[in-house]
Design a protein around this motif. Structure first.
Motif, mmCIF file in Angstrom:
data_model
loop_
_atom_site.group_PDB
_atom_site.id
_atom_site.type_symbol
_atom_site.label_atom_id
_atom_site.label_comp_id
_atom_site.label_asym_id
_atom_site.label_seq_id
_atom_site.Cartn_x
_atom_site.Cartn_y
_atom_site.Cartn_z
ATOM 1 N N ALA A 225 42.024 54.255 43.725
ATOM 2 C CA ALA A 225 42.108 55.706 43.584
ATOM 3 C C ALA A 225 41.303 56.192 42.388
ATOM 4 O O ALA A 225 40.593 57.210 42.477
ATOM 5 C CB ALA A 225 43.572 56.128 43.457
ATOM 6 N N LEU A 226 41.373 55.487 41.272
ATOM 7 C CA LEU A 226 40.631 55.900 40.088
ATOM 8 C C LEU A 226 39.116 55.797 40.315
ATOM 9 O O LEU A 226 38.351 56.650 39.852
ATOM 10 C CB LEU A 226 41.038 55.044 38.888
ATOM 11 N N THR A 227 38.682 54.767 41.007
ATOM 12 C CA THR A 227 37.256 54.624 41.297
ATOM 13 C C THR A 227 36.761 55.771 42.162
ATOM 14 O O THR A 227 35.681 56.331 41.928
ATOM 15 C CB THR A 227 37.001 53.277 41.989
ATOM 16 N N ALA A 228 37.550 56.136 43.177
ATOM 17 C CA ALA A 228 37.170 57.270 44.028
ATOM 18 C C ALA A 228 37.149 58.568 43.236
ATOM 19 O O ALA A 228 36.245 59.394 43.391
ATOM 20 C CB ALA A 228 38.139 57.375 45.206
ATOM 21 N N LEU A 229 38.134 58.780 42.374
ATOM 22 C CA LEU A 229 38.164 59.996 41.554
ATOM 23 C C LEU A 229 36.953 60.063 40.631
ATOM 24 O O LEU A 229 36.335 61.124 40.482
ATOM 25 C CB LEU A 229 39.444 60.031 40.720
ATOM 26 N N ALA A 230 36.609 58.942 40.013
ATOM 27 C CA ALA A 230 35.503 58.937 39.064
ATOM 28 C C ALA A 230 34.175 59.239 39.744
ATOM 29 O O ALA A 230 33.360 60.010 39.224
ATOM 30 C CB ALA A 230 35.443 57.583 38.352
ATOM 31 N N HIS A 231 33.942 58.648 40.900
ATOM 32 C CA HIS A 231 32.640 58.788 41.559
ATOM 33 C C HIS A 231 32.582 59.961 42.529
ATOM 34 O O HIS A 231 31.548 60.618 42.640
ATOM 35 C CB HIS A 231 32.305 57.502 42.302
ATOM 36 N N ASP A 232 33.672 60.203 43.243
ATOM 37 C CA ASP A 232 33.656 61.203 44.316
ATOM 38 C C ASP A 232 34.428 62.470 43.981
ATOM 39 O O ASP A 232 34.328 63.467 44.703
ATOM 40 C CB ASP A 232 34.224 60.603 45.607
ATOM 41 N N GLY A 233 35.246 62.440 42.938
ATOM 42 C CA GLY A 233 35.982 63.631 42.518
ATOM 43 C C GLY A 233 37.255 63.901 43.277
ATOM 44 O O GLY A 233 37.885 64.944 43.067
ATOM 45 N N ALA A 234 37.660 62.980 44.157
ATOM 46 C CA ALA A 234 38.884 63.195 44.926
ATOM 47 C C ALA A 234 39.426 61.849 45.395
ATOM 48 O O ALA A 234 38.672 60.888 45.559
ATOM 49 C CB ALA A 234 38.628 64.103 46.130
ATOM 50 N N ALA A 235 40.736 61.806 45.590
ATOM 51 C CA ALA A 235 41.371 60.579 46.079
ATOM 52 C C ALA A 235 42.712 60.916 46.693
ATOM 53 O O ALA A 235 43.383 61.878 46.287
ATOM 54 C CB ALA A 235 41.551 59.563 44.955
ATOM 55 N N LEU B 208 44.342 64.425 45.410
ATOM 56 C CA LEU B 208 44.086 64.823 44.030
ATOM 57 C C LEU B 208 42.607 65.128 43.872
ATOM 58 O O LEU B 208 41.755 64.292 44.181
ATOM 59 C CB LEU B 208 44.511 63.706 43.073
ATOM 60 N N GLU B 209 42.294 66.328 43.372
ATOM 61 C CA GLU B 209 40.913 66.761 43.177
ATOM 62 C C GLU B 209 40.616 66.850 41.682
ATOM 63 O O GLU B 209 41.388 67.435 40.922
ATOM 64 C CB GLU B 209 40.691 68.130 43.822
ATOM 65 N N ALA B 210 39.502 66.265 41.262
ATOM 66 C CA ALA B 210 39.123 66.296 39.845
ATOM 67 C C ALA B 210 38.308 67.526 39.489
ATOM 68 O O ALA B 210 38.165 67.857 38.308
ATOM 69 C CB ALA B 210 38.335 65.044 39.482
ATOM 70 N N GLY B 211 37.754 68.232 40.481
ATOM 71 C CA GLY B 211 36.952 69.413 40.216
ATOM 72 C C GLY B 211 35.749 69.079 39.350
ATOM 73 O O GLY B 211 35.119 68.046 39.494
ATOM 74 N N ASP C 81 30.845 55.388 62.642
ATOM 75 C CA ASP C 81 30.370 56.765 62.786
ATOM 76 C C ASP C 81 31.054 57.733 61.835
ATOM 77 O O ASP C 81 30.501 58.786 61.515
ATOM 78 C CB ASP C 81 30.549 57.248 64.231
ATOM 79 N N ASP C 82 32.243 57.391 61.346
ATOM 80 C CA ASP C 82 32.982 58.297 60.470
ATOM 81 C C ASP C 82 33.868 57.475 59.545
ATOM 82 O O ASP C 82 35.037 57.218 59.860
ATOM 83 C CB ASP C 82 33.825 59.270 61.290
ATOM 84 N N PRO C 83 33.361 57.081 58.372
ATOM 85 C CA PRO C 83 34.159 56.229 57.485
ATOM 86 C C PRO C 83 35.337 56.926 56.846
ATOM 87 O O PRO C 83 36.191 56.283 56.254
ATOM 88 C CB PRO C 83 33.141 55.788 56.428
ATOM 89 N N GLY C 84 35.415 58.263 56.956
ATOM 90 C CA GLY C 84 36.554 58.994 56.425
ATOM 91 C C GLY C 84 36.462 59.224 54.922
ATOM 92 O O GLY C 84 35.446 58.974 54.280
ATOM 93 N N THR C 85 37.589 59.677 54.343
ATOM 94 C CA THR C 85 37.623 60.045 52.924
ATOM 95 C C THR C 85 38.624 59.188 52.158
ATOM 96 O O THR C 85 39.212 59.629 51.186
ATOM 97 C CB THR C 85 38.009 61.522 52.766
ATOM 98 N N GLY C 86 38.813 57.968 52.582
ATOM 99 C CA GLY C 86 39.755 57.088 51.906
ATOM 100 C C GLY C 86 39.135 56.447 50.680
ATOM 101 O O GLY C 86 38.421 57.094 49.909
ATOM 102 N N PRO C 87 39.342 55.142 50.480
ATOM 103 C CA PRO C 87 38.792 54.447 49.318
ATOM 104 C C PRO C 87 37.266 54.545 49.270
ATOM 105 O O PRO C 87 36.601 54.700 50.290
ATOM 106 C CB PRO C 87 39.242 53.002 49.527
ATOM 107 N N ARG C 88 36.721 54.435 48.071
ATOM 108 C CA ARG C 88 35.284 54.572 47.884
ATOM 109 C C ARG C 88 34.544 53.398 48.508
ATOM 110 O O ARG C 88 34.941 52.241 48.374
ATOM 111 C CB ARG C 88 34.965 54.643 46.398
#
Length: 353
Positions: A74-84, A102-105, A330-337
């Motif tokens: 979750a922290l890796t996704a937040l750091a790179h993608d801004g959401a988890a 959770l959105e980091a904005g 075709d659609d990896p989704g918005t889960g883990p980075r």
């Protein structure tokens, strides 16, 4: 060879915040104005056979009761993608009761707070994501009172159990603080800690204002294998996560001296998932270059292969791997980075097969 495009924005930095249960870590986070990820949400389920016990209940203060890998994802996704996607955990029910996004904005710094924060110092530092590690230091009677009031208010456990647990934690508090400091955490009071967080935010904003630095110059030569299978919504590809990291990628790794990419692919598959392949089982997908997922200021140059051979289930990851999952092509989704190599090159190439 397909080369990487412009570098993405620098990842957000993470401040790890530890301290005794009930000491005010959440209050410090709120006063800082930064996004806060509560590490307590990553406790294991009540029916996990490995949960430790103390005071007649699950020992929530033992790291074995906590899923460090999921928190790191979750922290890796937040750091790179801004959401988890973050689980919602009920201490009173000893289980997850839902999840939230959770959105980091635009925040350049994220706080990860919890009693197990020190467990993440090494992996976040290795990934270039660690901004600081702070432990909140407050008097034992204050912490005891705040914790008991919170636990009674939230009906976490029966009052007598909470009192016994509270006395035990009060006795342990001095030793816990010393352990966190030895782990590399900076002791701060509530007010000085908030000032520290605001200063780190100002520094990160100033660094971001100068724009991204020069392109990474270190290049790792690697190989990777994409295992495909039919899924209920279309083809799926196997993704794996290395121990101590939060990003998913393909089975594979660095070439050894004198190895060809094909030879390294066969060896890595055997080492990481215990499957013995023949070179004829693999077909080339392409040669690609991308920003490394887990090593700062580094590029990876990879020869990627496809394997359509059916893998034995359940898959048992080994060596340096910690976890695996199947991802829709075709659609990896918005889960883990997912690693940049996978997102920018491998998935598009697989779609084109």
């Amino acid at each position: 060879m397909t080369t990487p495009g412009p570098l993405p924005r620098p990842p957000r930095r993470i401040v790890l915040l530890a301290g005794p249960s009930g000491s005010g870590k959440g209050l410090m986070g709120r006063r800082s104005g930064l996004p806060v990820l509560g590490l307590d949400e990553f406790y294991r389920e009540h029916d996990d056979p490995g949960l430790p016990r103390r005071f007649g209940i699950v020992d929530w203060d033992d790291p074995a009761s906590w899923n460090a890998g999921a928190a790191l994802e979750a922290l890796t996704a937040l750091a790179h993608d801004g959401a988890a996607d973050v689980p919602e955990y009920s201490i009173s029910a000893s289980r997850r009761i839902g999840s939230t996004r959770l959105e980091a904005g635009g925040a350049p710094v994220i706080i990860a707070e919890g009693i197990f924060a020190a467990e993440l110092i090494a992996p976040l530092a290795a990934a270039g994501l660690l901004a600081d590690a702070v432990v909140l230091r407050r008097p034992v009677p204050v912490v005891f009172t705040l914790r008991l009031a919170r636990d009674l208010r939230e009906h976490r456990k029966p009052p007598l159990t909470l009192l016994r647990r509270g006395w035990g934690l009060a006795r342990d508090q001095r030793g816990d603080l010393e352990r966190w400091i030895r782990a590399g955490m900076r002791p701060e009071g509530l007010t000085s800690g908030v000032r520290r967080l605001r200063a780190l935010t100002a520094l990160a904003e100033a660094e971001a204002a100068h724009g991204p630095g020069p392109r990474a110059s270190d290049v790792l030569r690697i190989t990777a294998v994409s295992f495909l299978r039919p899924g209920p919504h279309g083809p799926e590809v196997l993704a794996v996560r290395k121990r101590g990291t939060g990003t998913y990628m393909q089975v594979g790794g660095k070439l050894e001296a004198g190895e060809t990419a094909l030879e390294a692919a066969v060896r890595e598959v055997a080492e990481e998932i215990g499957v013995q392949l023949e070179p004829r089982d693999l077909e080339p997908l392409g040669d690609f270059e991308a920003v490394a997922a887990n090593e700062p200021d580094t590029l990876v140059r990879s020869s990627v292969f496809v394997c359509r051979r059916e893998l034995p289930e359940p898959i048992a990851v080994r060596a340096e791997l910690a976890d695996h999952r199947w991802v829709r092509v075709d659609d990896p989704g918005t889960g883990p980075r997912l690693a940049p190599l996978m997102l920018e090159h491998i998935l598009p190439a697989l779609r084109g097969l």
